[in-house]
Write an enzyme that holds these catalytic residues in place. Structure first.
Site, short mmCIF file in Angstrom:
data_model
loop_
_atom_site.label_atom_id
_atom_site.label_comp_id
_atom_site.label_asym_id
_atom_site.label_seq_id
_atom_site.Cartn_x
_atom_site.Cartn_y
_atom_site.Cartn_z
CB CYS A 129 -46.64 -26.43 -75.62
SG CYS A 129 -48.05 -26.13 -74.85
CG HIS A 238 -45.73 -22.05 -72.66
ND1 HIS A 238 -46.63 -21.32 -73.14
CD2 HIS A 238 -46.54 -23.43 -72.77
CE1 HIS A 238 -47.63 -21.80 -73.49
NE2 HIS A 238 -47.79 -23.08 -73.20
O1 3JN Z 1 -52.70 -23.98 -72.77
C1 3JN Z 1 -51.67 -24.25 -73.33
O2 3JN Z 1 -50.50 -23.45 -72.97
C2 3JN Z 1 -51.27 -25.56 -73.95
C3 3JN Z 1 -52.69 -26.24 -74.48
C4 3JN Z 1 -52.58 -27.51 -74.88
C5 3JN Z 1 -53.75 -27.89 -75.28
C6 3JN Z 1 -55.25 -27.22 -75.58
C7 3JN Z 1 -56.25 -27.87 -75.82
C8 3JN Z 1 -56.31 -29.41 -75.98
C9 3JN Z 1 -53.83 -29.51 -75.53
C10 3JN Z 1 -52.64 -30.26 -75.54
O3 3JN Z 1 -51.73 -30.27 -76.35
O4 3JN Z 1 -52.45 -30.94 -74.58
C11 3JN Z 1 -55.13 -30.04 -75.75
C12 3JN Z 1 -55.16 -31.46 -75.86
O5 3JN Z 1 -55.14 -32.01 -76.93
O6 3JN Z 1 -55.73 -32.17 -74.94
#
Ligand code: 3JN
Length: 331
Positions: A129, A238
């Site tokens: 994101c 965000h």
């Molecule tokens: O913490 C956030 O604001 C975004 C989080 C993204 C996220 C959370 C857990 C695992 C991801 C991601 O999209 O990169 C993942 C992941 O797939 O590694």
């Protein structure tokens, strides 16, 4: 027009629900919607175009006969089930980081590199994101002036950690006591400079994702990117303070005009009336909002800007549905 059979893996999570909502809002030609989730959440229903659709258990066999599968159930589920879906001739659009840096997997933000959608081998990755909103704001500047270096500091919504992230903040505000159910510290009235795990070089994985995904999407390994990612007690989106060193000289009014004309960008930049992007304004919108655009006089060709977007929409669900839309329309 052909109608498409679309599965959503992780259909009961914050992003999965949003994916289904955006599929409906954007009126994609969905002939069958198949919501999939773990055994724990299967059996509940999801509303889609006025119908209640039962959530089925996520298994390899469930993908048989589907055309597209949107995945948002975490990296482990993607690694296990995306190849199973591909074996069954399904195109997977994966919101996890499992395949993002794989050379054979396109990493797509349609405003930046939509044509890459058609270079897939069964899997198309949806970026992180924080990366998505950053590259949407950078791309128009890159095309006109070139980019040498980017310094980004993020202020990330608790919803980035899913339902449990929002639940920790809400519980702390209600009970006036720290919870630590989603984050390693109290998040209410706090700022935590720690998102995802720490890496060997003491940066976090979220910071690493921004750096590496940005280079891949912009198709330029020479852009220098450095990031600090911070969780703040906010729900709607965000925010990012972005410092960019351009390669060419620029006129600030031209630069602002270029951003205003760009696809997927809304400029809100009127300091005299206290107008600038904020998460409460971006919430439930699909655009990336840019404001506080001003020259940075401390470096050659430097510009500062403030970039805000709804992380569950453009940062996740909307971008994935846009990719599906490009696939379906074939352009
Ligand atoms: O913490 C956030 O604001 C975004 C989080 C993204 C996220 C959370 C857990 C695992 C991801 C991601 O999209 O990169 C993942 C992941 O797939 O590694």
């Amino acid at each position: 027009m052909k109608s498409w059979k679309i599965a959503v893996a992780g259909a009961t999570g914050l992003v999965g629900r949003k994916m289904i909502q955006v599929l409906e809002e954007r009126n994609l030609p969905v002939g069958k919607l198949l919501p999939l989730a773990s055994e724990r959440s299967a059996g509940t229903t999801i509303s889609f175009k006025g119908e209640q659709i039962k959530v089925e258990i996520l298994t390899a066999a469930a993908f048989k006969g589907m055309d597209i599968a949107l995945f948002s159930a975490g990296g482990a589920v993607s690694k296990g089930f995306a190849p199973e879906a591909v074996k069954r001739k399904v195109v997977v659009i994966d919101n996890s980081s499992a395949f993002r840096m794989d050379k054979k997997v396109p990493l797509v933000v349609p405003e930046v590199n939509r044509k890459k959608v058609f270079r897939h081998n069964g899997i198309i990755a949806n970026p992180n994101c924080s990366t998505i909103q950053l590259v949407v704001a950078l791309k128009p500047l890159y095309d006109k002036y070139g980019i040498k270096r980017v310094v980004v500091s993020t202020y990330q919504s608790v919803t980035g950690a899913g339902k449990k992230g929002a639940a920790q903040l809400e519980a702390e505000l209600k009970n006036h006591t720290p919870e630590m159910t989603a984050f390693p510290h109290q998040i209410a009235f706090n700022a935590i400079p720690h998102i995802d795990v720490f890496m060997d070089d003491d940066s976090t994985k979220e910071e690493w994702k921004i750096v590496n995904e940005t280079k891949k999407i912009m198709n330029d390994e020479d852009i220098e990117v450095t990031a600090t990612c911070v969780r703040i007690p906010v729900l709607g989106g965000h925010s990012e303070a972005v410092n960019v060193q351009l390669r060419k000289k620029f006129d600030i009014e031209d630069l602002r005009a270029i951003l205003k004309e760009s696809d997927g960008v809304t400029v809100i930049d009127d300091p005299a009336s206290n107008r600038y992007p904020m998460p409460i304004l971006a919430e439930d919108k699909d655009d990336v909002f840019v404001g506080r655009i001003r020259r940075d006089p401390t470096i050659e060709n430097g510009v500062n800007m403030w970039v805000v977007s709804d992380n569950l929409r453009k940062g996740a669900a909307t971008n994935a549905v846009q990719i599906a839309d490009v696939l379906i329309r074939g352009k």
